[in-house]
Design an enzyme around this catalytic site. Structure first.
Site, PDB file in Angstrom:
ATOM      1  N   LYS A 128       0.842  -1.212   0.000  1.00 23.38           N
ATOM      2  CA  LYS A 128       0.000   0.000   0.000  1.00 23.38           C
ATOM      3  C   LYS A 128       0.871   1.253   0.000  1.00 23.38           C
ATOM      4  CE  LYS A 128      -2.457  -2.757  -0.444  1.00 23.38           C
ATOM      5  NZ  LYS A 128      -2.448  -4.225  -0.377  1.00 23.38           N
ATOM      6  N   ASP A 150      -3.705 -17.548   7.586  1.00 23.36           N
ATOM      7  CA  ASP A 150      -3.496 -18.109   6.247  1.00 23.36           C
ATOM      8  C   ASP A 150      -3.216 -19.610   6.253  1.00 23.36           C
ATOM      9  OD1 ASP A 150      -3.764 -15.571   5.218  1.00 23.36           O
ATOM     10  OD2 ASP A 150      -1.798 -15.506   4.244  1.00 23.36           O
ATOM     11  N   ALA A 197      -3.463 -12.680 -12.880  1.00 21.06           N
ATOM     12  CA  ALA A 197      -4.141 -11.378 -12.733  1.00 21.06           C
ATOM     13  C   ALA A 197      -5.040 -11.424 -11.513  1.00 21.06           C
ATOM     14  CB  ALA A 197      -4.939 -11.051 -13.990  1.00 21.06           C
ATOM     15  N   HIS A 225     -23.237  15.153   2.821  1.00 23.35           N
ATOM     16  CA  HIS A 225     -23.122  15.663   1.452  1.00 23.35           C
ATOM     17  C   HIS A 225     -22.072  16.764   1.400  1.00 23.35           C
ATOM     18  CE1 HIS A 225     -24.196  16.878  -2.579  1.00 23.35           C
ATOM     19  NE2 HIS A 225     -24.179  18.137  -2.150  1.00 23.35           N
ATOM     20  N   ILE A 265      -2.517  -9.776  -6.163  1.00 27.10           N
ATOM     21  CA  ILE A 265      -1.124  -9.306  -6.172  1.00 27.10           C
ATOM     22  C   ILE A 265      -0.726  -8.841  -7.566  1.00 27.10           C
ATOM     23  CG2 ILE A 265       1.289 -10.037  -5.938  1.00 27.10           C
ATOM     24  CD1 ILE A 265       0.471 -11.773  -3.596  1.00 27.10           C
ATOM     25  N   ALA A 287      -5.616 -10.458   5.914  1.00 31.30           N
ATOM     26  CA  ALA A 287      -5.119 -10.079   7.237  1.00 31.30           C
ATOM     27  C   ALA A 287      -6.258  -9.893   8.241  1.00 31.30           C
ATOM     28  CB  ALA A 287      -4.300  -8.803   7.117  1.00 31.30           C
ATOM     29  N   GLY A 291      -0.992 -17.213  -6.460  1.00 33.42           N
ATOM     30  CA  GLY A 291      -1.595 -17.660  -5.219  1.00 33.42           C
ATOM     31  C   GLY A 291      -0.541 -17.998  -4.177  1.00 33.42           C
TER      32      GLY A 291
HETATM   33  P1  FAD Z   1       1.717 -14.274   8.129  1.00 35.89           P
HETATM   34  O1  FAD Z   1       1.477 -12.821   8.049  1.00 35.89           O
HETATM   35  O2  FAD Z   1       2.341 -14.949   6.978  1.00 35.89           O
HETATM   36  O3  FAD Z   1       2.597 -14.495   9.432  1.00 35.89           O
HETATM   37  C1  FAD Z   1       3.088 -15.734   9.805  1.00 35.89           C
HETATM   38  C2  FAD Z   1       4.323 -15.529  10.668  1.00 35.89           C
HETATM   39  O4  FAD Z   1       4.679 -16.766  11.259  1.00 35.89           O
HETATM   40  C3  FAD Z   1       5.551 -15.067   9.889  1.00 35.89           C
HETATM   41  O5  FAD Z   1       6.153 -13.978  10.537  1.00 35.89           O
HETATM   42  C4  FAD Z   1       6.469 -16.278   9.900  1.00 35.89           C
HETATM   43  O6  FAD Z   1       7.842 -15.924   9.886  1.00 35.89           O
HETATM   44  C5  FAD Z   1       6.085 -16.920  11.214  1.00 35.89           C
HETATM   45  N1  FAD Z   1       6.364 -18.348  11.306  1.00 35.89           N
HETATM   46  C6  FAD Z   1       5.912 -19.338  10.486  1.00 35.89           C
HETATM   47  N2  FAD Z   1       6.318 -20.542  10.936  1.00 35.89           N
HETATM   48  C7  FAD Z   1       7.049 -20.304  12.059  1.00 35.89           C
HETATM   49  C8  FAD Z   1       7.732 -21.138  12.966  1.00 35.89           C
HETATM   50  N3  FAD Z   1       7.701 -22.473  12.848  1.00 35.89           N
HETATM   51  N4  FAD Z   1       8.387 -20.567  13.997  1.00 35.89           N
HETATM   52  C9  FAD Z   1       8.404 -19.208  14.144  1.00 35.89           C
HETATM   53  N5  FAD Z   1       7.763 -18.379  13.315  1.00 35.89           N
HETATM   54  C10 FAD Z   1       7.096 -18.914  12.290  1.00 35.89           C
HETATM   55  N6  FAD Z   1      -4.249  -9.079   3.090  1.00 35.89           N
HETATM   56  C11 FAD Z   1      -5.150  -8.114   3.337  1.00 35.89           C
HETATM   57  O7  FAD Z   1      -6.093  -8.356   4.093  1.00 35.89           O
HETATM   58  N7  FAD Z   1      -5.033  -6.873   2.786  1.00 35.89           N
HETATM   59  C12 FAD Z   1      -4.018  -6.553   1.956  1.00 35.89           C
HETATM   60  O8  FAD Z   1      -3.944  -5.427   1.469  1.00 35.89           O
HETATM   61  C13 FAD Z   1      -3.053  -7.543   1.656  1.00 35.89           C
HETATM   62  N8  FAD Z   1      -2.028  -7.283   0.832  1.00 35.89           N
HETATM   63  C14 FAD Z   1      -1.092  -8.243   0.577  1.00 35.89           C
HETATM   64  C15 FAD Z   1      -0.068  -7.956  -0.303  1.00 35.89           C
HETATM   65  C16 FAD Z   1       0.896  -8.915  -0.589  1.00 35.89           C
HETATM   66  C17 FAD Z   1       2.017  -8.584  -1.547  1.00 35.89           C
HETATM   67  C18 FAD Z   1       0.823 -10.186   0.038  1.00 35.89           C
HETATM   68  C19 FAD Z   1       1.876 -11.230  -0.226  1.00 35.89           C
HETATM   69  C20 FAD Z   1      -0.211 -10.484   0.902  1.00 35.89           C
HETATM   70  C21 FAD Z   1      -1.190  -9.521   1.178  1.00 35.89           C
HETATM   71  N9  FAD Z   1      -2.264  -9.787   2.033  1.00 35.89           N
HETATM   72  C22 FAD Z   1      -3.199  -8.821   2.260  1.00 35.89           C
HETATM   73  C23 FAD Z   1      -2.428 -11.089   2.689  1.00 35.89           C
HETATM   74  C24 FAD Z   1      -1.937 -11.011   4.154  1.00 35.89           C
HETATM   75  O9  FAD Z   1      -0.590 -10.617   4.157  1.00 35.89           O
HETATM   76  C25 FAD Z   1      -2.117 -12.346   4.832  1.00 35.89           C
HETATM   77  O10 FAD Z   1      -3.458 -12.768   4.731  1.00 35.89           O
HETATM   78  C26 FAD Z   1      -1.753 -12.240   6.313  1.00 35.89           C
HETATM   79  O11 FAD Z   1      -0.422 -11.815   6.476  1.00 35.89           O
HETATM   80  C27 FAD Z   1      -1.941 -13.586   7.016  1.00 35.89           C
HETATM   81  O12 FAD Z   1      -1.589 -13.465   8.341  1.00 35.89           O
HETATM   82  P2  FAD Z   1      -0.983 -14.695   9.167  1.00 35.89           P
HETATM   83  O13 FAD Z   1      -0.668 -14.137  10.513  1.00 35.89           O
HETATM   84  O14 FAD Z   1      -1.857 -15.856   9.043  1.00 35.89           O
HETATM   85  O15 FAD Z   1       0.376 -15.076   8.414  1.00 35.89           O
HETATM   86  P1  NAI Z   2      -4.851 -14.858  -6.244  1.00 40.08           P
HETATM   87  O1  NAI Z   2      -5.463 -16.146  -5.895  1.00 40.08           O
HETATM   88  O2  NAI Z   2      -5.535 -13.593  -5.895  1.00 40.08           O
HETATM   89  O3  NAI Z   2      -4.602 -14.784  -7.820  1.00 40.08           O
HETATM   90  C1  NAI Z   2      -3.838 -15.727  -8.511  1.00 40.08           C
HETATM   91  C2  NAI Z   2      -4.254 -15.671  -9.965  1.00 40.08           C
HETATM   92  O4  NAI Z   2      -3.335 -16.416 -10.709  1.00 40.08           O
HETATM   93  C3  NAI Z   2      -5.639 -16.248 -10.216  1.00 40.08           C
HETATM   94  O5  NAI Z   2      -6.395 -15.331 -10.972  1.00 40.08           O
HETATM   95  C4  NAI Z   2      -5.349 -17.533 -10.973  1.00 40.08           C
HETATM   96  O6  NAI Z   2      -6.351 -17.873 -11.883  1.00 40.08           O
HETATM   97  C5  NAI Z   2      -4.056 -17.190 -11.670  1.00 40.08           C
HETATM   98  N1  NAI Z   2      -3.205 -18.341 -12.018  1.00 40.08           N
HETATM   99  C6  NAI Z   2      -2.951 -19.430 -11.256  1.00 40.08           C
HETATM  100  N2  NAI Z   2      -2.082 -20.247 -11.902  1.00 40.08           N
HETATM  101  C7  NAI Z   2      -1.787 -19.651 -13.089  1.00 40.08           C
HETATM  102  C8  NAI Z   2      -0.943 -19.984 -14.187  1.00 40.08           C
HETATM  103  N3  NAI Z   2      -0.211 -21.092 -14.183  1.00 40.08           N
HETATM  104  N4  NAI Z   2      -0.884 -19.135 -15.251  1.00 40.08           N
HETATM  105  C9  NAI Z   2      -1.630 -17.987 -15.259  1.00 40.08           C
HETATM  106  N5  NAI Z   2      -2.444 -17.619 -14.230  1.00 40.08           N
HETATM  107  C10 NAI Z   2      -2.508 -18.436 -13.162  1.00 40.08           C
HETATM  108  O7  NAI Z   2      -3.377 -14.919  -5.618  1.00 40.08           O
HETATM  109  P2  NAI Z   2      -2.268 -13.813  -5.445  1.00 40.08           P
HETATM  110  O8  NAI Z   2      -2.555 -12.626  -6.281  1.00 40.08           O
HETATM  111  O9  NAI Z   2      -0.981 -14.510  -5.593  1.00 40.08           O
HETATM  112  O10 NAI Z   2      -2.451 -13.382  -3.942  1.00 40.08           O
HETATM  113  C11 NAI Z   2      -2.311 -14.365  -2.890  1.00 40.08           C
HETATM  114  C12 NAI Z   2      -3.194 -14.048  -1.726  1.00 40.08           C
HETATM  115  O11 NAI Z   2      -2.774 -12.868  -1.064  1.00 40.08           O
HETATM  116  C13 NAI Z   2      -4.630 -13.855  -2.164  1.00 40.08           C
HETATM  117  O12 NAI Z   2      -5.372 -14.954  -1.726  1.00 40.08           O
HETATM  118  C14 NAI Z   2      -5.089 -12.612  -1.490  1.00 40.08           C
HETATM  119  O13 NAI Z   2      -6.147 -12.892  -0.643  1.00 40.08           O
HETATM  120  C15 NAI Z   2      -3.899 -12.117  -0.677  1.00 40.08           C
HETATM  121  N6  NAI Z   2      -3.701 -10.711  -1.035  1.00 40.08           N
HETATM  122  C16 NAI Z   2      -4.660  -9.820  -0.657  1.00 40.08           C
HETATM  123  C17 NAI Z   2      -4.553  -8.497  -1.012  1.00 40.08           C
HETATM  124  C18 NAI Z   2      -5.637  -7.570  -0.619  1.00 40.08           C
HETATM  125  O14 NAI Z   2      -6.463  -7.932   0.206  1.00 40.08           O
HETATM  126  N7  NAI Z   2      -5.693  -6.360  -1.171  1.00 40.08           N
HETATM  127  C19 NAI Z   2      -3.414  -7.991  -1.781  1.00 40.08           C
HETATM  128  C20 NAI Z   2      -2.504  -9.031  -2.173  1.00 40.08           C
HETATM  129  C21 NAI Z   2      -2.646 -10.333  -1.774  1.00 40.08           C
END
Ligand code: FAD
Ligand code: NAI
Length: 475
Positions: free
Chosen positions: A58, A319, A189, A451, A192, A327, A278
């Site tokens: 973000k 997750d 698409a 408004h 991410i 999150a 994914g």
């Molecule tokens: P994580 O955030 O992955 O945290 C898990 C933690 O556990 C990590 O710090 C890891 O190091 C630790 N861990 C794992 N195993 C062990 C172990 N055995 N011992 C010690 N530590 C360990 N979600 C949204 O809602 N809004 C968004 O805008 C958004 N944007 C995203 C953008 C990107 C690029 C990505 C990749 C993800 C995004 N997400 C977003 C998804 C979001 O980041 C995840 O859904 C969220 O972080 C999940 O939280 P979690 O605590 O389950 O796992």
């Molecule tokens: P995603 O599940 O959102 O999208 C993956 C896309 O890749 C899908 O459209 C799928 O059809 C496509 N795909 C899969 N295999 C493919 C292939 N071999 N060739 C071409 N296309 C293919 O997963 P993404 O974007 O990696 O994000 C992972 C997770 O992180 C999501 O589940 C999302 O919830 C979370 N996230 C959330 C955000 C938010 O809330 N704003 C921002 C970024 C991530």
């Protein structure tokens, strides 16, 4: 004697750190173990979300959008600038600083709540014991009355395009580019692909995204997806649907991507390729063989509706368990589990979890899509209102998009609200509250909206569901 806690949490992402804080608030003696290490070599709490996900993405979306708007919108406001330039190093410094402040904030919250934040690896053994291996020390075994597993997720790697951290990268590396690639490919698409594709496209990269599915944003309402697709096309994102990648070969200058679509085999060259297809649950090294925890066929930790695993006193959240990888879903599960351990009533309403995609326009929704309602057979009505007819959106120079409300025709209950447009991620909270309270369309119609505000588009869309829109022609 070994240490013992009422609750040991493994993982300090938004699932784990929130569970730890809530459990401590409820008077429990809590430890939270995390091993996350950033690219500067420093450990940090906050998991994927704070270090390599929600927050840094973000930060870059905001910087790149301001740059884009300075180039494309300022003139309309009468603002003349010289050449607008982007200092990528400064943009990245800002991202790092935001991440540091927030992750440091968790360490502070742990201290304030008397949670022991333990830096290192955690492994669940049999009998609710946890082996903790600090980053720079000997392993020890900690006893716990309750264990919460919150180990998160990791990017899925494709056999045909293995990550090399340089040319073929995952989302984390793609947040840390130190220069704008002239050409950028993205596989997937999804959320991410669209967010990070937008960042680098606004900064000047020519972005090509290939998506396996035939429908753009297949999980979103069709009307919303269609508006978004048009806008992304205008912004120069080249999104190829129904395209399956067959190979990605790295060479001196970048990556040659080969894919198959309706017209056969095609290829293109890019400087860098992001694979965003994914994420998978991350449980590597988390569970001893005799821990008793079950994983499903996709690797998710098996839990019931209240995040209980098969082992009494061991829970799993975020997750690494079923449900959307978001999150806010992860954190709510953390709160629920801590409350349940303390003997309180708690639940997560899985039907009312908002989704937001932070592109421009933003896309946000909660509840069912029109396609899902139609398939359910329940009679329904819809109302839409375009931001082009909203005064605040005009003033903001952001008139693309609309709000769509879907309600049951029988009892007027709102079933879904879908927004594509400015600040959709903020506007959706009103919709979430409406669905959480099982509001009717009439409830929204009778609610006074300030408004001029973008939220008036929600009010008007609710009115439109009964052909009562006041600032737009009812159809
Ligand atoms: P994580 O955030 O992955 O945290 C898990 C933690 O556990 C990590 O710090 C890891 O190091 C630790 N861990 C794992 N195993 C062990 C172990 N055995 N011992 C010690 N530590 C360990 N979600 C949204 O809602 N809004 C968004 O805008 C958004 N944007 C995203 C953008 C990107 C690029 C990505 C990749 C993800 C995004 N997400 C977003 C998804 C979001 O980041 C995840 O859904 C969220 O972080 C999940 O939280 P979690 O605590 O389950 O796992
Ligand atoms: P995603 O599940 O959102 O999208 C993956 C896309 O890749 C899908 O459209 C799928 O059809 C496509 N795909 C899969 N295999 C493919 C292939 N071999 N060739 C071409 N296309 C293919 O997963 P993404 O974007 O990696 O994000 C992972 C997770 O992180 C999501 O589940 C999302 O919830 C979370 N996230 C959330 C955000 C938010 O809330 N704003 C921002 C970024 C991530």
């Amino acid at each position: 004697m070994s240490k013992s806690y009422d609750v040991v949490v493994i993982g300090a992402g938004p699932a784990g750190y929130i569970a730890a804080i809530r459990a401590a608030q409820l008077g429990m003696n809590v430890a939270c173990i995390d091993e996350w290490k950033n690219t500067d070599g420093k450990n940090a709490f906050g998991g994927t979300c704070l270090n390599a996900g929600c927050i840094p993405s973000k930060a870059l979306l905001e910087s790149s959008e301001l740059y884009y708007r300075a180039q494309h919108e300022f003139k309309k406001h009468g603002i003349t600038t010289g050449d607008v330039e982007m200092d990528i190093a400064a943009m990245q410094k800002r991202r790092v600083s935001i991440v540091r402040q927030l992750t440091g904030g968790i360490a502070g919250l742990f201290k304030a709540n008397k949670v022991d934040g333990l830096v290192g690896h955690g492994k669940l053994l049999a009998g609710k014991q946890v082996e903790f291996t600090p980053v720079d020390g000997e392993s020890e075994v900690i006893a716990a009355t309750n264990v919460i597993l919150a180990s998160g997720s990791a990017p899925i790697e494709l056999g045909v395009a293995p990550f090399d951290s340089e040319k073929i990268v995952d989302s984390w590396d793609a947040l840390e580019f130190d220069a704008v690639p002239a050409t950028l490919g993205v596989i997937g698409a999804g959320v991410i692909g669209l967010e990070l594709g937008s960042v680098w496209a606004r900064l000047g990269a020519k972005v090509t995204i290939i998506e396996a599915m035939d429908d753009f944003l297949f999980m979103a309402d069709r009307d919303v997806a269609n508006v978004a697709a048009k806008d992304f096309k205008k912004q120069g994102l080249d999104i190829k649907l129904g395209a399956k990648m067959t190979s990605a070969k790295t060479g001196k200058n970048g990556v040659t991507v080969e894919y198959v679509d309706q017209s056969g085999t095609q290829s293109f060259d890019v400087e860098k390729l992001i694979v965003a297809v994914g994420r998978r649950p991350f449980t590597d090294g988390l569970l001893a063989e005799d821990s008793g925890i079950q994983l499903d066929e996709r690797g998710f930790i098996v839990v019931d509706d209240e995040c209980r695993t098969r082992v009494k006193g061991v829970y799993a959240i975020g997750d690494s368990v079923r449900g959307p990888m978001l999150a806010h879903k992860a954190s709510e599960e953390g709160v629920m589990v801590a409350d349940l351990i303390a003997g309180e009533l708690a639940e997560v309403n899985y039907n009312v979890i908002p989704s937001v995609i932070y592109t421009a326009p933003e896309i946000a929704w909660v509840g069912k899509t029109e396609e899902e309602v139609k398939a359910s057979g329940r009679p329904y009505k819809t109302g839409s209102f375009p931001f082009a007819a909203n005064g605040r959106a005009k003033a903001l120079e952001q008139t693309s998009g609309m709000v769509k409300v879907i309600s049951a025709s029988d009892d007027d209950e709102i079933l879904g609200i879908h927004i594509v447009g400015p600040m959709a991620g903020e506007l959706i909270s009103e919709a979430v509250l409406a669905l959480e309270f099982s509001a009717s369309t009439e409830d929204l119609q009778r609610t006074i909206h300030a408004h001029p505000s973008l939220a008036e588009a929600i009010h008007e869309a609710a009115l439109a569901a009964d052909k009562r829109a006041l600032n737009y022609m009812n159809r």
